[in-house]
Design a protein around this motif. Structure first.
Motif, PDB file in Angstrom:
ATOM      1  N   CYS A  12       0.885  -1.192  -0.037  1.00  0.00           N
ATOM      2  CA  CYS A  12      -0.061   0.220  -0.433  1.00  0.00           C
ATOM      3  C   CYS A  12       0.715   1.588  -0.237  1.00  0.00           C
ATOM      4  O   CYS A  12       1.120   2.146  -0.741  1.00  0.00           O
ATOM      5  N   ALA A  13       1.537   0.833   0.978  1.00  0.00           N
ATOM      6  CA  ALA A  13       2.956   2.347   1.152  1.00  0.00           C
ATOM      7  C   ALA A  13       3.366   2.699  -0.509  1.00  0.00           C
ATOM      8  O   ALA A  13       4.222   3.604  -0.987  1.00  0.00           O
ATOM      9  N   PHE A  14       3.324   1.880  -1.427  1.00  0.00           N
ATOM     10  CA  PHE A  14       4.264   1.322  -2.549  1.00  0.00           C
ATOM     11  C   PHE A  14       3.590   2.330  -3.129  1.00  0.00           C
ATOM     12  O   PHE A  14       4.138   3.169  -4.626  1.00  0.00           O
ATOM     13  N   THR A  15       2.007   1.907  -3.512  1.00  0.00           N
ATOM     14  CA  THR A  15       1.334   2.190  -4.155  1.00  0.00           C
ATOM     15  C   THR A  15       0.900   3.945  -3.999  1.00  0.00           C
ATOM     16  O   THR A  15       0.996   4.848  -5.159  1.00  0.00           O
ATOM     17  N   GLY A  16       1.576   4.395  -2.697  1.00  0.00           N
ATOM     18  CA  GLY A  16       1.057   6.166  -2.441  1.00  0.00           C
ATOM     19  C   GLY A  16       2.154   6.894  -2.796  1.00  0.00           C
ATOM     20  O   GLY A  16       2.103   7.910  -3.557  1.00  0.00           O
ATOM     21  N   ILE A  22       2.769   8.954 -10.100  1.00  0.00           N
ATOM     22  CA  ILE A  22       2.668   8.572 -11.832  1.00  0.00           C
ATOM     23  C   ILE A  22       1.224   8.664 -12.141  1.00  0.00           C
ATOM     24  O   ILE A  22       0.842   9.366 -13.597  1.00  0.00           O
ATOM     25  N   ALA A  23       0.285   8.339 -11.580  1.00  0.00           N
ATOM     26  CA  ALA A  23      -0.770   8.681 -12.079  1.00  0.00           C
ATOM     27  C   ALA A  23      -1.497  10.142 -12.635  1.00  0.00           C
ATOM     28  O   ALA A  23      -2.332  10.431 -13.413  1.00  0.00           O
ATOM     29  N   VAL A  24      -0.985  11.029 -11.524  1.00  0.00           N
ATOM     30  CA  VAL A  24      -1.552  12.602 -11.493  1.00  0.00           C
ATOM     31  C   VAL A  24      -0.652  13.138 -12.595  1.00  0.00           C
ATOM     32  O   VAL A  24      -1.012  13.865 -13.925  1.00  0.00           O
ATOM     33  N   LEU A  64      -6.356   7.786 -14.903  1.00  0.00           N
ATOM     34  CA  LEU A  64      -7.584   6.870 -13.117  1.00  0.00           C
ATOM     35  C   LEU A  64      -7.794   6.228 -12.767  1.00  0.00           C
ATOM     36  O   LEU A  64      -8.347   6.481 -11.286  1.00  0.00           O
ATOM     37  N   LEU A  65      -8.027   5.408 -13.052  1.00  0.00           N
ATOM     38  CA  LEU A  65      -7.670   3.764 -13.231  1.00  0.00           C
ATOM     39  C   LEU A  65      -6.804   3.402 -11.652  1.00  0.00           C
ATOM     40  O   LEU A  65      -6.576   3.168 -11.076  1.00  0.00           O
ATOM     41  N   LEU A  66      -5.148   3.943 -12.300  1.00  0.00           N
ATOM     42  CA  LEU A  66      -4.467   3.763 -11.814  1.00  0.00           C
ATOM     43  C   LEU A  66      -4.777   4.721  -9.455  1.00  0.00           C
ATOM     44  O   LEU A  66      -4.658   4.232  -8.387  1.00  0.00           O
ATOM     45  N   VAL A  70      -5.662   3.569  -6.079  1.00  0.00           N
ATOM     46  CA  VAL A  70      -4.298   3.786  -4.839  1.00  0.00           C
ATOM     47  C   VAL A  70      -4.902   3.680  -3.433  1.00  0.00           C
ATOM     48  O   VAL A  70      -5.328   3.752  -2.837  1.00  0.00           O
ATOM     49  N   VAL A  71      -6.967   4.644  -4.625  1.00  0.00           N
ATOM     50  CA  VAL A  71      -7.832   4.521  -2.896  1.00  0.00           C
ATOM     51  C   VAL A  71      -8.601   3.459  -2.420  1.00  0.00           C
ATOM     52  O   VAL A  71      -8.429   3.580  -1.299  1.00  0.00           O
ATOM     53  N   LEU A  72      -8.713   2.807  -3.388  1.00  0.00           N
ATOM     54  CA  LEU A  72      -9.244   1.168  -2.867  1.00  0.00           C
ATOM     55  C   LEU A  72      -8.355   0.299  -1.867  1.00  0.00           C
ATOM     56  O   LEU A  72      -8.336  -0.162  -1.811  1.00  0.00           O
TER      57      LEU A  72
END
Length: 336
Positions: A12-16, A22-24, A64-66, A70-72
């Protein structure tokens, strides 16, 4: 519901830390192509080159998917969202001190597609928003709120007003600060944009935190952003709707996909709150100590709200009848 393991928290920390920025960047890159095409359409009155916008549109959808992913991750741990908020401190500092961001931009140490979204406020708006969502999840898990119609309505109104005002102040601060710094190469520190950005972040935190008492509090702000984004794609109406220092950065933020990104994050976070609400109703308030424990309970303690069992009657040696009372003491001998 058990506490998330170390591996889950690391993922989870990696996704954040990695996936959210990257998503932004993907959303900003795809939105930039849309902004150029819309500008050409407005000036030349020619049709939008839809064939050349397929690639940028796919970039936006992937971003948007990424971002939603991250939120999920909040379903498992709030670590990723909080980590994204920590990463968001850097772009927030860039908006507070535009001279430093301009120095990084002119030094070419960071690629332009990475640093350019700072001028339009996308990282400063999206990443801190994720961080506030993570903090809200922590409070919901530790102390689930009591549900009532009054608190739900109050939370929804508070979220809408706080997020709307916070968004306006953030766009105003970005325009007066980092946008002008990038345009005029002004490296001076201006207290007004810094104060506007700080106040905006506080209001955004209050708006997200209000969703603690109302699971649908972020739905209406998300719908408003989606409608405004659609209007902005179809026309330049928002660029002239209001003061220039607010309308122009708001229109740019929306055409770059910032409004859709925030809306997707808010809707995904609403889904996370709904799942947590269902879990709380099914197994009761929980903490990391283990399932079925109240938020303020101590492991091993007697469950709250339950009476202690009555003490068994005292029995004799046989265990069938109560023991007989002891015989009376003999009378004292007469005095001589």
């Amino acid at each position: 519901m058990r506490a998330p393991g170390t591996v889950v928290r690391i993922v989870c920390a990696f996704t954040g830390v990695v996936v959210a920025p990257i998503a932004v960047g993907l959303i900003s890159s795809g939105g930039g192509a849309w902004a150029i095409a819309q500008m050409q359409f407005s000036y030349r009155r020619t049709g939008l080159p839809l064939d050349r916008l397929i690639g940028p549109t796919l970039l936006i959808l992937l971003g948007l998917l990424l971002l939603a992913g991250v939120v999920l991750t909040g379903l498992f741990s709030a670590t990723g969202l909080i980590a994204a908020g920590v990463v968001g401190i850097l772009p927030a500092l860039g908006t507070l001190a535009p001279g430093a961001a301009l120095g990084v931009f002119t030094s070419r140490l960071v690629p332009i597609p990475v640093i350019e979204p700072l001028a339009h406020g996308l990282p400063a708006a999206i990443l801190p928003l994720l961080g506030f969502m993570g903090l809200t999840l922590v409070t919901v898990r530790l102390r689930p709120p009591r549900e009532s119609a009054a608190t739900a309505l109050l939370g929804a109104v508070t979220a809408l007003l706080a997020l709307a005002l916070g968004g306006v102040l953030l766009m105003w601060g970005v325009q007066l600060g980092i946008s002008r710094a990038f345009t005029n190469f002004d490296t001076r520190f201006h207290p007004l944009p810094a104060a506007l950005v700080l106040l905006a972040l506080v209001l955004i935190g209050v708006g997200v935190g209000a969703s603690r008492w109302s699971w649908f509090a972020l739905v209406l702000p998300a719908m408003v952003l989606l409608v405004l984004s659609l209007i902005n794609v179809l026309s330049f109406a928002l660029y002239a709707a209001g003061p220039r220092d607010i309308a122009q950065p708001t229109g740019t933020f929306l055409i770059l996909g910032g409004g859709v990104a925030v809306a997707v994050a808010e809707l995904a976070f609403t889904a996370v709150l709904l799942v947590l609400r269902a879990r709380t109703r099914r197994i009761g308030p929980t903490t990391a100590a283990g399932p079925g424990l109240a938020a303020n309970a101590v492991p091993g303690a007697h469950p709250a709200g339950m009476g202690y069992p009555a003490a068994p009657p005292q029995t004799g040696l046989t265990g069938a009848q109560p023991s007989a009372p002891p015989p009376p003491a003999p009378p004292a001998p007469p005095a001589t």
